[in-house]
Design an enzyme around this catalytic site. Structure first.
Site, PDB file in Angstrom:
ATOM      1  N   LYS A 111       4.930   4.172  -3.278  1.00 30.77           N
ATOM      2  CA  LYS A 111       4.729   4.802  -1.963  1.00 30.77           C
ATOM      3  C   LYS A 111       5.011   3.829  -0.822  1.00 30.77           C
ATOM      4  O   LYS A 111       5.470   4.235   0.242  1.00 30.77           O
ATOM      5  CB  LYS A 111       3.322   5.396  -1.840  1.00 30.77           C
ATOM      6  N   LYS A 193       8.984  13.275 -11.791  1.00 26.97           N
ATOM      7  CA  LYS A 193       7.841  14.185 -11.975  1.00 26.97           C
ATOM      8  C   LYS A 193       7.870  15.292 -10.921  1.00 26.97           C
ATOM      9  O   LYS A 193       8.343  15.067  -9.807  1.00 26.97           O
ATOM     10  CB  LYS A 193       6.560  13.347 -11.943  1.00 26.97           C
ATOM     11  N   LYS A 196       4.337  17.465  -5.258  1.00 34.01           N
ATOM     12  CA  LYS A 196       4.139  18.195  -4.000  1.00 34.01           C
ATOM     13  C   LYS A 196       5.045  17.666  -2.903  1.00 34.01           C
ATOM     14  O   LYS A 196       5.485  18.389  -2.045  1.00 34.01           O
ATOM     15  CB  LYS A 196       2.722  17.946  -3.476  1.00 34.01           C
TER      16      LYS A 196
END
Ligand code: ATP
Ligand code: LTN
Length: 327
Positions: A111, A193, A196
Site C-alpha cells: 500500500k 486477488k 474492493k
C-alpha cells in the site's frame, strides 16, 4: 466455547472475495464459536476517505453482515471507533513493538508503494489490529490468507508483552484460514486477488451487483484455451478461480466440481457459476434492502458497543497496570 473475532474495513463496496473469505466463514463459525464481528472503521482512515461515504459504508457493512446471515443473537456486532479502548491499547502496544517489525508487513509494503505520501497510521495499522484481537482473549481469528501475517504479528506482540511483564496478560490467538475459499482472484486478472479497491470493476463481483452485471462479469472472466474444467491454479488460474467460487458456494469439493463439469465446455460451466452466484447474492440483496434503514441496526450496535467496552476496559486496565500507567 472457543472465541473468534474478525473485522472488515468499510472501504467501498464489499466483494464476493470478502464474502467468501470472511463473512461466509463467520456465518458458519457462529454455530460453534462465541463470535465477535466488527467494522474496522479506524483502519479505514489509514488511507484517505471521504467522510460522507465512510459514514455510509460503516452502516452499510453492518446491514451486509446481517443480510449475509450473521445472527445478532449468536454474534457480538460492533463498530471499532465506538469502543474507545482499541486506540488506547494500540498506543501502548505501539510503544512495545520494534519499528522494524512493522516495515516487514507485506500489506504496508504494497500500500505504501502505491502512494507517494502515506500516513503514519498505515504503518502502525497492524498494531491496531493486534489490539482488536488481543483485547478479547480470542482463540481464533478467521481471515483471508492476506491477513495471516498480521495475526502472526499479534501473536508475537502478545508473547513479547506476556514475557516482558511476567504475566499472562494476553491470550495467544491463531489465524483461522478457510481452505479453498481463502483467496478469490480477480476475474479479469486472475493473478491478482479480487479486491474492493481494484481499478477495474469488471474483474470484481460486488455483493450489490445486479443479476445482469453478475452474469456479464462471469461470462467474460479470463480463462484459457484448453477447454477443460480442471483445477490447476498455476497453469489455469482463471478456471481454477471459478472452480473455487463454485466449490465454496455449493459446499462441494473441488474434485466433485471437476467431476460434475467434466463434459462441459467453458460457456456451460461459466453459466452454472453465474447461476449459483446469482442464487446466493440476490437473496442477500433483498434482505439488505429491508435492513439498511431499520432501527434494529442501531439497537444491535448500541448493545455491541456497551458489551465490548466493558470487556475491553478490563484488559486495558490490566495492561496499564502491568506497564506502570497508574497512580
Ligand atoms: P482493499 O481492496 O480495500 O484492501 P479488500 O477487498 O482486500 O479491500 P479487506 O477489507 O482488506 O478487503 O478484507 C476484508 C476481509 O476479506 C479479510 O478477512 C480478507 O482476508 C478477506 N478478503 C479480501 N479479499 C479477499 C479475496 N479476494 N479472497 C478471499 N478473502 C478476501
Ligand atoms: N486488517 C483487516 C481488518 C481487521 C481485522 C482486525 C481482521 C482489522 N482488525 C482484527 C481480523 C481481526 C483487513 O483489512 N481485512
Amino acid at each position: 466455547m472457543k472465541r473468534i473475532l474478525t473485522g472488515l474495513q468499510p472501504t467501498g463496496c464489499i466483494t464476493l472475495g470478502n464474502y467468501i473469505g470472511a463473512i461466509k466463514q463467520m456465518v458458519e463459525y457462529q454455530e460453534k464459536y462465541e463470535s465477535f464481528i466488527f467494522v474496522a472503521d479506524m483502519h479505514a482512515i489509514t488511507v484517505p476517505q471521504d467522510p460522507e461515504s465512510l459514514s455510509f459504508n460503516i452502516r452499510n457493512l453492518i446491514a451486509i453482515y446481517l443480510a449475509c446471515g450473521i445472527d445478532p443473537k449468536k454474534n457480538t456486532i460492533f463498530i471499532q471507533s465506538e469502543n474507545l479502548y482499541h486506540a488506547n491499547v494500540s498506543w501502548i502496544l505501539e510503544c512495545l513493538t520494534p519499528y522494524g517489525e512493522l516495515g516487514r508487513m507485506t500489506q504496508f509494503k504494497d500500500k505504501s508503494k502505491k502512494n507517494k505520501s502515506f500516513s503514519a497510521g498505515l504503518y502502525t495499522y497492524p498494531v491496531l489490529m493486534a489490539s482488536d484481537i488481543l483485547l478479547y482473549d480470542v482463540d481464533y481469528v478467521p481471515t483471508g490468507q492476506d491477513q495471516k501475517q498480521h495475526v502472526e504479528l499479534a501473536r508475537n506482540i502478545a508473547e513479547r508483552v506476556n514475557k516482558k511483564y511476567k504475566e499472562n496478560i494476553f491470550k495467544i490467538p491463531e489465524p483461522l484460514i478457510g481452505k479453498h475459499g481463502a483467496k478469490i482472484y480477480d476475474l479479469v486478472n486472475p493473478d491478482k486477488k479480487m479486491s474492493k479497491s481494484s481499478d477495474n470493476p469488471k474483474g470484481v463481483i460486488y455483493l450489490m451487483d445486479d443479476e445482469k452485471t453478475i452474469r456479464k462479469k462471469i461470462m467474460s472472466a479470463t480463462t484459457d484455451s484448453e477447454m477443460k474444467v480442471i483445477y490447476d491454479p498455476d497453469n489455469k488460474p482463471g478456471i481454477s478461480n471459478l472452480i473455487t467460487i463454485y466449490s465454496v458456494l455449493s459446499n462441494k469439493t473441488i474434485k466433485a466440481v471437476e467431476k460434475k463439469f467434466k463434459d462441459s465446455n467453458y460457456g456451460e460451466f461459466k453459466r452454472a457459476v453465474a447461476d449459483l452466484v446469482v442464487s446466493v447474492l440476490i437473496p442477500i440483496q433483498e434482505k439488505y434492502n429491508k435492513l439498511i434503514d431499520s432501527k434494529k441496526l442501531d439497537k444491535i450496535l448500541d448493545d455491541g458497543r456497551d458489551k465490548t467496552s466493558l470487556m475491553a476496559f478490563e484488559k486495558y486496565d490490566k495492561l496499564k497496570k502491568a506497564v506502570g500507567l497508574h497512580r
